[in-house]
Design a protein around this motif. Sequence first.
Motif, short mmCIF file in Angstrom:
data_model
loop_
_atom_site.label_atom_id
_atom_site.label_comp_id
_atom_site.label_asym_id
_atom_site.label_seq_id
_atom_site.Cartn_x
_atom_site.Cartn_y
_atom_site.Cartn_z
N LEU A 1 19.72 67.29 65.87
CA LEU A 1 19.05 66.23 66.63
C LEU A 1 17.80 65.76 65.90
CD1 LEU A 1 18.38 64.46 69.07
CD2 LEU A 1 17.47 66.49 70.21
N ALA A 2 16.99 66.70 65.44
CA ALA A 2 15.76 66.32 64.73
C ALA A 2 16.06 65.51 63.47
CB ALA A 2 14.96 67.58 64.38
N ALA A 3 17.23 65.77 62.88
CA ALA A 3 17.62 65.08 61.64
C ALA A 3 18.33 63.76 61.89
CB ALA A 3 18.51 65.99 60.81
N GLY A 4 18.59 63.45 63.18
CA GLY A 4 19.20 62.16 63.49
C GLY A 4 20.66 62.22 63.89
N ARG A 5 21.18 63.40 64.19
CA ARG A 5 22.55 63.50 64.67
C ARG A 5 22.59 63.27 66.18
NH1 ARG A 5 25.27 68.91 62.68
NH2 ARG A 5 27.13 67.80 63.42
N THR A 6 23.77 62.95 66.70
CA THR A 6 23.91 62.67 68.12
C THR A 6 24.96 63.58 68.74
OG1 THR A 6 25.49 60.91 67.57
CG2 THR A 6 23.21 60.25 67.99
N PHE A 7 24.77 63.86 70.03
CA PHE A 7 25.65 64.76 70.76
C PHE A 7 25.90 64.19 72.15
CE2 PHE A 7 23.20 67.09 67.65
CZ PHE A 7 24.18 67.79 66.97
N ALA A 8 27.02 64.60 72.74
CA ALA A 8 27.39 64.16 74.09
C ALA A 8 27.73 65.38 74.92
CB ALA A 8 28.60 63.22 74.03
N ILE A 9 27.70 65.23 76.23
CA ILE A 9 28.06 66.31 77.14
C ILE A 9 29.14 65.80 78.08
CG2 ILE A 9 26.13 65.75 78.71
CD1 ILE A 9 26.06 68.79 79.38
N ALA A 10 30.20 66.59 78.25
CA ALA A 10 31.36 66.19 79.05
C ALA A 10 31.50 67.12 80.24
CB ALA A 10 32.63 66.22 78.20
N MET A 11 31.23 66.59 81.43
CA MET A 11 31.40 67.36 82.66
C MET A 11 32.36 66.66 83.62
SD MET A 11 27.68 69.05 83.59
CE MET A 11 26.74 67.52 83.54
N SER A 12 32.08 65.40 83.96
CA SER A 12 32.85 64.72 85.00
C SER A 12 34.33 64.62 84.65
CB SER A 12 32.29 63.31 85.22
OG SER A 12 30.99 63.36 85.75
N GLU A 13 35.14 64.65 85.70
CA GLU A 13 36.59 64.48 85.58
C GLU A 13 37.05 63.49 86.64
OE1 GLU A 13 38.40 68.33 85.86
OE2 GLU A 13 37.23 69.14 84.19
N PRO A 14 38.28 62.97 86.54
CA PRO A 14 38.74 62.00 87.54
C PRO A 14 38.63 62.50 88.98
CG PRO A 14 40.21 62.00 85.65
CD PRO A 14 39.24 63.11 85.42
N GLU A 15 38.78 63.81 89.20
CA GLU A 15 38.70 64.36 90.55
C GLU A 15 37.47 65.25 90.74
OE1 GLU A 15 40.71 63.34 92.90
OE2 GLU A 15 41.82 62.12 91.44
N ALA A 16 36.53 65.19 89.81
CA ALA A 16 35.34 66.05 89.90
C ALA A 16 34.16 65.32 89.28
CB ALA A 16 35.56 67.38 89.19
N GLY A 17 33.34 64.71 90.14
CA GLY A 17 32.14 64.03 89.66
C GLY A 17 30.91 64.79 90.12
N SER A 18 30.45 64.45 91.31
CA SER A 18 29.29 65.16 91.85
C SER A 18 29.61 66.63 92.13
CB SER A 18 28.82 64.48 93.14
OG SER A 18 28.43 63.14 92.90
N ASP A 19 30.87 66.92 92.44
CA ASP A 19 31.30 68.29 92.75
C ASP A 19 31.71 69.00 91.45
OD1 ASP A 19 32.22 70.63 93.83
OD2 ASP A 19 33.94 69.74 94.88
N VAL A 20 30.72 69.53 90.74
CA VAL A 20 30.99 70.14 89.43
C VAL A 20 31.91 71.35 89.56
CG1 VAL A 20 29.93 71.23 87.41
CG2 VAL A 20 28.79 69.31 88.55
N ALA A 21 31.86 72.06 90.68
CA ALA A 21 32.70 73.24 90.86
C ALA A 21 34.18 72.90 90.86
CB ALA A 21 32.32 73.96 92.14
N ALA A 22 34.52 71.63 91.08
CA ALA A 22 35.92 71.22 91.15
C ALA A 22 36.53 70.98 89.77
CB ALA A 22 36.05 69.96 92.00
N LEU A 23 35.79 71.24 88.69
CA LEU A 23 36.31 71.00 87.35
C LEU A 23 37.63 71.73 87.13
CD1 LEU A 23 33.10 71.21 85.10
CD2 LEU A 23 34.16 69.21 86.15
N ALA A 24 38.59 71.04 86.49
CA ALA A 24 39.91 71.61 86.27
C ALA A 24 40.30 71.67 84.80
CB ALA A 24 40.96 70.82 87.04
N CYS A 25 39.63 70.89 83.93
CA CYS A 25 39.92 70.94 82.49
C CYS A 25 39.77 72.39 82.02
CB CYS A 25 38.96 70.03 81.73
SG CYS A 25 39.18 70.03 79.94
N ARG A 26 40.81 72.92 81.37
CA ARG A 26 40.84 74.36 81.08
C ARG A 26 40.70 74.63 79.58
NH1 ARG A 26 41.86 77.98 84.96
NH2 ARG A 26 42.06 79.53 83.28
#
Length: 370
Positions: free
Chosen positions: A105-130
């Motif tokens: 990051l300090a050197a200028g690279r970029t990163f993303a975070i993947a949490m939400s799913e089609p059936e799990a947005g605000s309800d993170v506990a419902a994540l199903a991607c395994r």
Amino acid sequence: MSLDYHDFSDEQRAFASAVTDFCKRETGTREQRGEHPHNPAVYERMAGLGWLGVTDAGLVDTCVFLEHTGYGMAPIGGFATSAIVAGAVRRSGTARQQATVCGGLAAGRTFAIAMSEPEAGSDVAALACRADPGPDGGWVINGQKTWCSNAHFADAILLVARTAGRPGDHDGLTMLLVPAGTPGLRVAGIDTMGGREVNDLWFTDCRVPADAVVGVPGQGWRQLMAGLNLERLILAALMLGTARRAFDDALGYARERRQFGRAIGTFQVQRHRIADLATEIDCCGLLVYRVAALADAAPGRVLARESSMAKLKTTEVAKQVALAGMQMMGGYGYATEYDMERHVRATLVSTIYGGTSEIQRDIIGRSYGL
């Protein structure tokens, strides 16, 4: 800084001035910014100045940077998600992961975070991607993620996947770093009113090594909770800057635009609107930097209530300011010739991503035992 929100040090004030000057010089026009939320050339210049490593200095410094790049409309859309990923790796990752992500990051690279799913947005506990154990000691990922900001240009994605239990369980979630271009990962953009910012991700027998795990397998939920202060303050500080910019753009227009023989800002309805918006922005600044200072004073403390208040209040006020600015400017506020319509688009989505306003209110309410 237009207002003394906090007892800033001389170094922080100098930093704010430097960022402001950079933005005026390098991103002051639409042509300089470009049409996309992330301009790699601008991002690299900031990395060269050492600014992208600001999260190492603490949350107050990070908020200073975000407020002033937000005000300057700096097209560095990849920074917020990258800083969130770097925070997670700094707290839970190995020395090697920290060198790759935090140093990256300090050197200028970029990163993303993947949490939400089609059936799990605000309800993170419902994540199903395994992510299941692979024959070579690594992990095999299958499933879908959605609304993943900046995945189309990120160097790596911090994936939150289920490695145990079933949807509905908070336990059994694990963080894994998935480099861009890993076989079995497909990224497809989602068209939005803000352009190409978010993506669908599909994982099909996507293999990552054992050392892709960030932290402890099955403890991803707790690791996510530990990062609430950073994530919510990043979004709040960015919208604080955007709110100030929308306000100043509207104020400038109200001073110059004449109707019925006088500047429209001299009409009582507009004066009172300006007064209310200025007061609300000032409140947001005080709140954001108070929470940032509390977090810096006790780095291990999770300020769920306070950080939710900062995110809720600032994003809602930013939206209010931008919509009021568009109303004051009339048709000109709706025209792409002016920046106000861009402020509206940016602030509308800010009350949705990173936990909706409804979720923030629920967190705050539950913190009072309700």
